[in-house]
Design a protein around this motif. Sequence first.
Motif, PDB file in Angstrom:
ATOM      1  N   MET A  63      24.240   6.949  22.743  1.00  0.00           N
ATOM      2  CA  MET A  63      23.663   8.276  23.015  1.00  0.00           C
ATOM      3  C   MET A  63      24.642   9.106  23.831  1.00  0.00           C
ATOM      4  SD  MET A  63      20.458   9.942  23.119  1.00  0.00           S
ATOM      5  CE  MET A  63      20.064  11.545  23.808  1.00  0.00           C
ATOM      6  N   GLN A  64      24.891  10.316  23.355  1.00  0.00           N
ATOM      7  CA  GLN A  64      25.836  11.200  24.050  1.00  0.00           C
ATOM      8  C   GLN A  64      25.080  12.308  24.799  1.00  0.00           C
ATOM      9  OE1 GLN A  64      27.795  12.385  20.458  1.00  0.00           O
ATOM     10  NE2 GLN A  64      29.438  10.872  20.654  1.00  0.00           N
ATOM     11  N   PHE A  65      25.583  12.602  25.990  1.00  0.00           N
ATOM     12  CA  PHE A  65      25.021  13.708  26.776  1.00  0.00           C
ATOM     13  C   PHE A  65      26.115  14.736  27.034  1.00  0.00           C
ATOM     14  CE2 PHE A  65      22.259  10.171  27.628  1.00  0.00           C
ATOM     15  CZ  PHE A  65      21.002  10.746  27.616  1.00  0.00           C
ATOM     16  N   GLY A  66      25.732  15.996  27.013  1.00  0.00           N
ATOM     17  CA  GLY A  66      26.729  17.020  27.264  1.00  0.00           C
ATOM     18  C   GLY A  66      26.103  18.362  27.546  1.00  0.00           C
ATOM     19  N   ILE A  67      26.948  19.389  27.479  1.00  0.00           N
ATOM     20  CA  ILE A  67      26.478  20.760  27.724  1.00  0.00           C
ATOM     21  C   ILE A  67      26.938  21.657  26.576  1.00  0.00           C
ATOM     22  CG2 ILE A  67      26.350  20.601  30.237  1.00  0.00           C
ATOM     23  CD1 ILE A  67      29.144  21.893  30.344  1.00  0.00           C
ATOM     24  N   PHE A  68      26.205  22.730  26.377  1.00  0.00           N
ATOM     25  CA  PHE A  68      26.638  23.720  25.406  1.00  0.00           C
ATOM     26  C   PHE A  68      26.448  25.123  25.963  1.00  0.00           C
ATOM     27  CE2 PHE A  68      22.585  24.646  22.715  1.00  0.00           C
ATOM     28  CZ  PHE A  68      21.724  24.145  23.674  1.00  0.00           C
ATOM     29  N   THR A  69      27.268  26.027  25.476  1.00  0.00           N
ATOM     30  CA  THR A  69      27.223  27.398  25.974  1.00  0.00           C
ATOM     31  C   THR A  69      27.421  28.359  24.811  1.00  0.00           C
ATOM     32  OG1 THR A  69      28.295  28.998  27.438  1.00  0.00           O
ATOM     33  CG2 THR A  69      29.713  27.344  26.446  1.00  0.00           C
ATOM     34  N   VAL A  70      26.958  29.598  25.002  1.00  0.00           N
ATOM     35  CA  VAL A  70      27.229  30.619  23.982  1.00  0.00           C
ATOM     36  C   VAL A  70      28.398  31.503  24.395  1.00  0.00           C
ATOM     37  CG1 VAL A  70      24.956  30.734  22.923  1.00  0.00           C
ATOM     38  CG2 VAL A  70      25.418  32.079  24.969  1.00  0.00           C
ATOM     39  N   GLY A  71      28.817  31.401  25.669  1.00  0.00           N
ATOM     40  CA  GLY A  71      29.948  32.209  26.116  1.00  0.00           C
ATOM     41  C   GLY A  71      29.602  33.672  26.321  1.00  0.00           C
ATOM     42  N   ASP A  72      28.551  33.926  27.098  1.00  0.00           N
ATOM     43  CA  ASP A  72      28.128  35.305  27.326  1.00  0.00           C
ATOM     44  C   ASP A  72      28.649  35.826  28.663  1.00  0.00           C
ATOM     45  OD1 ASP A  72      26.369  33.287  28.397  1.00  0.00           O
ATOM     46  OD2 ASP A  72      25.056  34.908  29.090  1.00  0.00           O
ATOM     47  N   VAL A  73      28.860  37.137  28.705  1.00  0.00           N
ATOM     48  CA  VAL A  73      29.152  37.805  29.978  1.00  0.00           C
ATOM     49  C   VAL A  73      27.863  38.490  30.409  1.00  0.00           C
ATOM     50  CG1 VAL A  73      30.506  39.571  31.153  1.00  0.00           C
ATOM     51  CG2 VAL A  73      31.550  38.225  29.326  1.00  0.00           C
ATOM     52  N   LEU A  89      19.254   8.675  32.758  1.00  0.00           N
ATOM     53  CA  LEU A  89      19.038   9.213  31.419  1.00  0.00           C
ATOM     54  C   LEU A  89      19.510   8.225  30.363  1.00  0.00           C
ATOM     55  CD1 LEU A  89      20.133  12.983  31.669  1.00  0.00           C
ATOM     56  CD2 LEU A  89      17.888  12.156  30.959  1.00  0.00           C
ATOM     57  N   ARG A  90      20.711   7.677  30.593  1.00  0.00           N
ATOM     58  CA  ARG A  90      21.262   6.706  29.632  1.00  0.00           C
ATOM     59  C   ARG A  90      20.370   5.465  29.539  1.00  0.00           C
ATOM     60  NH1 ARG A  90      26.217   8.563  28.106  1.00  0.00           N
ATOM     61  NH2 ARG A  90      27.563   9.545  29.654  1.00  0.00           N
ATOM     62  N   ALA A  91      19.967   4.970  30.714  1.00  0.00           N
ATOM     63  CA  ALA A  91      19.129   3.760  30.734  1.00  0.00           C
ATOM     64  C   ALA A  91      17.799   4.028  30.048  1.00  0.00           C
ATOM     65  CB  ALA A  91      18.920   3.304  32.172  1.00  0.00           C
ATOM     66  N   GLY A  92      17.215   5.203  30.343  1.00  0.00           N
ATOM     67  CA  GLY A  92      15.912   5.542  29.770  1.00  0.00           C
ATOM     68  C   GLY A  92      15.980   5.667  28.257  1.00  0.00           C
ATOM     69  N   MET A  93      17.036   6.314  27.755  1.00  0.00           N
ATOM     70  CA  MET A  93      17.172   6.505  26.307  1.00  0.00           C
ATOM     71  C   MET A  93      17.479   5.174  25.606  1.00  0.00           C
ATOM     72  SD  MET A  93      16.674   9.680  25.392  1.00  0.00           S
ATOM     73  CE  MET A  93      16.733  11.400  25.970  1.00  0.00           C
ATOM     74  N   ALA A  94      18.114   4.240  26.337  1.00  0.00           N
ATOM     75  CA  ALA A  94      18.453   2.933  25.734  1.00  0.00           C
ATOM     76  C   ALA A  94      17.226   2.033  25.650  1.00  0.00           C
ATOM     77  CB  ALA A  94      19.553   2.260  26.553  1.00  0.00           C
TER      78      ALA A  94
END
Lengths: 374, 198
Positions: A1-11, A330-335
Amino acid sequence: MQFGIFTVGDVTTDPTTGRTPSEHERIKAQVEIAKKAEEVGLDVVAVGQHHNPPFVASSPTTTMAYIAAQTQRILLSTSTTLITTTDPVRIAEDYGTLQHLADGRMDLMMGRGNTGPVYPWFGKDIREGINLAIENYALLHRLWREDVVDWEGRFRTPLQGFTATPRPLDGVPPFVWHGSIRSPEIAEQAAYYGDGFFHNHIFWPSSHTRQMVALYRRRFEHYGHGRADQAIVGLGGQFFMRRNSQDAVREFRPYFDNAPVYGHGPSLEDFTSQTPLTVGSPQEVLERTLGFREYVGDYQRQLFLVDHAGLPVKTVLEQLDLLGEILPDLRAGMAEGRPAHVPDGPTHAGLVAARDAAVAAGSAVPETVEEVSA
Amino acid sequence: MTRVLAVSAGLSVPSSTRLLTERLADAVRADLGPDAEVELVELRPLAHALADHLLTGFPDAELEEVLEKVRLADGLIMVTPVFSASFSGLFKTFTDVMEPGLLIGKPVLIGATAGTSRHSLVLDHALRPLFAYLRAVVVPTGVFAATEDFGDHGLEQRVERAAGELAALVGGRRPLHVVRDEFADPTPFADRLRGLST
């Protein structure tokens, strides 16, 4: 399971100070945020693509390559790559080059998410959005898998004897996700190719997410890529954390009330109950996130939106520190209770291994299954 | 079972728009008989949810339930007060948040209320084109009620005629159009006397 962030790049102007960051600040902030994401142990950082103000994210592969050069481990992705208005040949070349530069530490997510005028600016018709996504991706898929392509379609000049260079790293094309909030055609497309399906999840009630993921899983199995619970699913998420729940609500409320997407609309309380947005303590964010599995099943990638609505960079970095703190849980819970046959999040190494195993077993390479069912 | 949803965009309490909607709903119910379900919904309690939908792009649970009732309805009764020579913004917003195609082929009875009969053409210059665009089937008789109509003759007949037309389109017992040959089958005189007394 991968965790990360995403953005739209707004000002976006910080509503609490009235200060608007410059484009330069925002572009550099994306890099700083990505480096922080790696530092706190996250697996993925995804950048957006837009071609009009207030966005600065018009050239995702440039930003991704720069981040790749300044990080060691984190995987670069997009949220999203505009498959409708971007020439698939350019996508093949830009991301193909990035794949080599980043040593495979990248993938991409196809999306249609454009504002209206962007279509005509790029010579396209918004009413053809779905068809553009279908045809353009069909071409991209071939460009990364066939050395010489003869091609003719409705939306682009024909290709005769065209070779997209560079050829994919280790002969394995970048992994592709398809993102859509409520178009069943896109869930079907992801299933057909055996690609990943990502649901934005954050601005919408979970009923949309549940319905789209269920369709994608069912059709993934139908097209013979594996069992429904082996389909590759990604979700968005959104939080604002402080150690004390009341502090989180107090600090985030002005940003929420003025946010570009949902601002001046429903109350923070209504929106947090209607969508996956969680504003509270790290424990609350942990529990809410672990609950997503209840309606999409065990999944592969969880990306959070933390950098938006005019939040100062310092605050965003603090949010990442707090996310890093709950990451082990989070990792432990998802596993927990995750069946062994449910795949991990996609990586280049994983795709190479799967390809080698398939070749050794004498079967077709998984990525070309569509020729069989077409 | 035949389902009809009556929608009132009235704002005040009591509301003449709601009153007209009730009259129309009752008349349709009487026409369709006990097997039909005629439900009345007011938009006023949904005003915030409708504005939020414009901003967020999705309905809250309550609004979603009403939109689902629209989807499942065999026919609609849509009644608005006249604001600034047209339907009210709330009424229009309700149609704006409907999924594309939601009303295609759906029979709709249109109604409007106003303070003065000078607005009566609003049915034909505002509501009828709106529902034509949405590709609904608008019944021939629209019902307009100015304040004075509530104390005058004629409203009841228009309500009944319009209700009968909607009922016919959603599978009622009466046909939409009757050709009557007064020589072969004269209207009983008692009916004519009754008609004069109302």
